[in-house]
Design a protein around this motif. Structure first.
Motif, PDB file in Angstrom:
ATOM      1  N   LEU A 142       0.858  -1.181   0.000  1.00  0.00           N
ATOM      2  CA  LEU A 142       0.000   0.000   0.000  1.00  0.00           C
ATOM      3  C   LEU A 142       0.900   1.238   0.000  1.00  0.00           C
ATOM      4  O   LEU A 142       1.068   1.923   1.006  1.00  0.00           O
ATOM      5  CB  LEU A 142      -0.926  -0.013   1.219  1.00  0.00           C
ATOM      6  N   GLY A 143       1.502   1.487  -1.140  1.00  0.00           N
ATOM      7  CA  GLY A 143       2.453   2.578  -1.283  1.00  0.00           C
ATOM      8  C   GLY A 143       3.286   2.355  -2.530  1.00  0.00           C
ATOM      9  O   GLY A 143       2.973   1.487  -3.352  1.00  0.00           O
ATOM     10  N   ASP A 144       4.359   3.120  -2.674  1.00  0.00           N
ATOM     11  CA  ASP A 144       5.234   3.015  -3.838  1.00  0.00           C
ATOM     12  C   ASP A 144       6.391   2.058  -3.564  1.00  0.00           C
ATOM     13  O   ASP A 144       6.722   1.767  -2.413  1.00  0.00           O
ATOM     14  CB  ASP A 144       5.809   4.386  -4.203  1.00  0.00           C
ATOM     15  N   VAL A 145       7.008   1.597  -4.643  1.00  0.00           N
ATOM     16  CA  VAL A 145       8.284   0.883  -4.576  1.00  0.00           C
ATOM     17  C   VAL A 145       9.284   1.746  -5.340  1.00  0.00           C
ATOM     18  O   VAL A 145       9.255   1.815  -6.569  1.00  0.00           O
ATOM     19  CB  VAL A 145       8.186  -0.530  -5.181  1.00  0.00           C
ATOM     20  N   LEU A 160      -0.394  -0.918  -4.779  1.00  0.00           N
ATOM     21  CA  LEU A 160      -1.337   0.190  -4.900  1.00  0.00           C
ATOM     22  C   LEU A 160      -0.545   1.491  -4.826  1.00  0.00           C
ATOM     23  O   LEU A 160      -0.630   2.265  -3.871  1.00  0.00           O
ATOM     24  CB  LEU A 160      -2.402   0.115  -3.798  1.00  0.00           C
ATOM     25  N   GLY A 161       0.248   1.711  -5.852  1.00  0.00           N
ATOM     26  CA  GLY A 161       1.140   2.853  -5.938  1.00  0.00           C
ATOM     27  C   GLY A 161       2.000   2.707  -7.178  1.00  0.00           C
ATOM     28  O   GLY A 161       1.661   1.967  -8.105  1.00  0.00           O
ATOM     29  N   LEU A 182      -0.436   0.456  -9.901  1.00  0.00           N
ATOM     30  CA  LEU A 182      -1.155   1.606 -10.449  1.00  0.00           C
ATOM     31  C   LEU A 182      -0.316   2.301 -11.517  1.00  0.00           C
ATOM     32  O   LEU A 182      -0.855   2.871 -12.468  1.00  0.00           O
ATOM     33  CB  LEU A 182      -1.511   2.590  -9.330  1.00  0.00           C
ATOM     34  N   GLU A 183       1.004   2.270 -11.337  1.00  0.00           N
ATOM     35  CA  GLU A 183       1.925   2.774 -12.366  1.00  0.00           C
ATOM     36  C   GLU A 183       3.110   1.827 -12.413  1.00  0.00           C
ATOM     37  O   GLU A 183       3.843   1.691 -11.438  1.00  0.00           O
ATOM     38  CB  GLU A 183       2.389   4.193 -12.048  1.00  0.00           C
ATOM     39  N   THR A 208      -4.718   0.850 -14.453  1.00  0.00           N
ATOM     40  CA  THR A 208      -3.835   0.010 -13.659  1.00  0.00           C
ATOM     41  C   THR A 208      -3.180  -0.983 -14.610  1.00  0.00           C
ATOM     42  O   THR A 208      -3.826  -1.490 -15.523  1.00  0.00           O
ATOM     43  CB  THR A 208      -4.629  -0.741 -12.576  1.00  0.00           C
ATOM     44  N   GLU A 209      -1.895  -1.256 -14.410  1.00  0.00           N
ATOM     45  CA  GLU A 209      -1.170  -2.123 -15.337  1.00  0.00           C
ATOM     46  C   GLU A 209      -0.780  -3.432 -14.669  1.00  0.00           C
ATOM     47  O   GLU A 209      -0.637  -3.508 -13.448  1.00  0.00           O
ATOM     48  CB  GLU A 209       0.092  -1.419 -15.840  1.00  0.00           C
TER      49      GLU A 209
END
Length: 231
Positions: A142-145, A160-161, A182-183, A208-209
């Motif tokens: 629940l965030g970016d990598v 989800l990021g 999401l990206e 969403t990819e």
């Protein structure tokens, strides 16, 4: 959102099948399951998390029969509804009373709670440069990598990021695993034993990819409109 099917993290463990919240649903539980299973689910035992669906004995028997046709054996039902638990017990299935949701959760939070019970690792927060995360089963971030971070899972990788670091789904060789974000603009993607660099083009707006393995190559495409995955 249809039912969510989560494959077992290793041989000998059951798959998990989660029905969405029943509120505002017009279809039957069986219809939700059919949509959630997709075309080729893996065989094996299944635990059904039916939440607030009141499933009668005939409905459970019909659902059990459909799963059997897909080489899936229903072995346990977790529910908050007494009617469902009684029907499951009458079929000789193990039963468990699911806890009531916390005060006022939305459907997404209720699904997160039940997915957490179903051996999905949930990481709340961004993975930053230098962070390396490896999990059994699937992982939901629940965030970016960020660049310099890495996330690996035996099953699926769900973000989800923004994915801008490295992601490895199916890290023990599962070529059916997927990466969803999401990206999706990573430094590197891995699915099973396949490796690919992330695309250089800007991501499509509003989509969403997902990355999946097709004929041994990693394909990036818009993800199906099911959370977390359409199998």
């Amino acid at each position: 959102m249809a039912a969510v099917f989560i494959r077992a993290e290793r041989s000998g463990l059951p798959h998990q099948l989660l029905l969405p919240q029943r509120a505002n649903r017009t279809g039957s539980a069986l219809e939700e399951v059919i949509h959630g299973l997709g075309s080729r689910p893996p065989s094996g035992p299944v635990v059904l998390h039916s939440g607030d669906w009141p499933l009668t004995l005939p409905a459970l028997r019909e659902l059990q029969g459909h799963l059997s046709e897909r080489s899936l054996e229903l072995i346990e039902v977790n529910s908050r509804i007494e009617t469902t638990l009684v029907g499951a017990a009458a079929l000789g299935l193990y039963t468990r009373t699911s806890p009531s949701p916390a005060d006022g959760p939305g459907e997404e939070q209720d699904n997160l709670n039940r997915l957490d019970e179903a051996r999905l690792t949930i990481h709340r927060g961004t993975l930053r440069s230098g962070d390396h995360m490896t999990v059994e089963g699937s992982v939901l971030v629940l965030g970016d990598v960020n660049p310099g971070a890495r996330v690996s899972a035996v099953g699926h990788v769900l973000i989800l990021g923004r994915l801008r670091g490295i992601a490895h789904a199916g890290c023990r060789g599962d070529g059916e695993a997927r990466i969803v974000a999401l990206e999706l603009r990573p430094l590197q993607l891995r699915i099973g034993k396949a490796v690919a660099r992330g695309p250089a083009d800007p991501p499509p707006a509003g989509f969403t990819e997902q990355a999946r393995l097709v004929d041994g190559q990693i394909l990036i495409e818009p993800a199906p409109p099911l959370w977390p995955l359409g199998r």
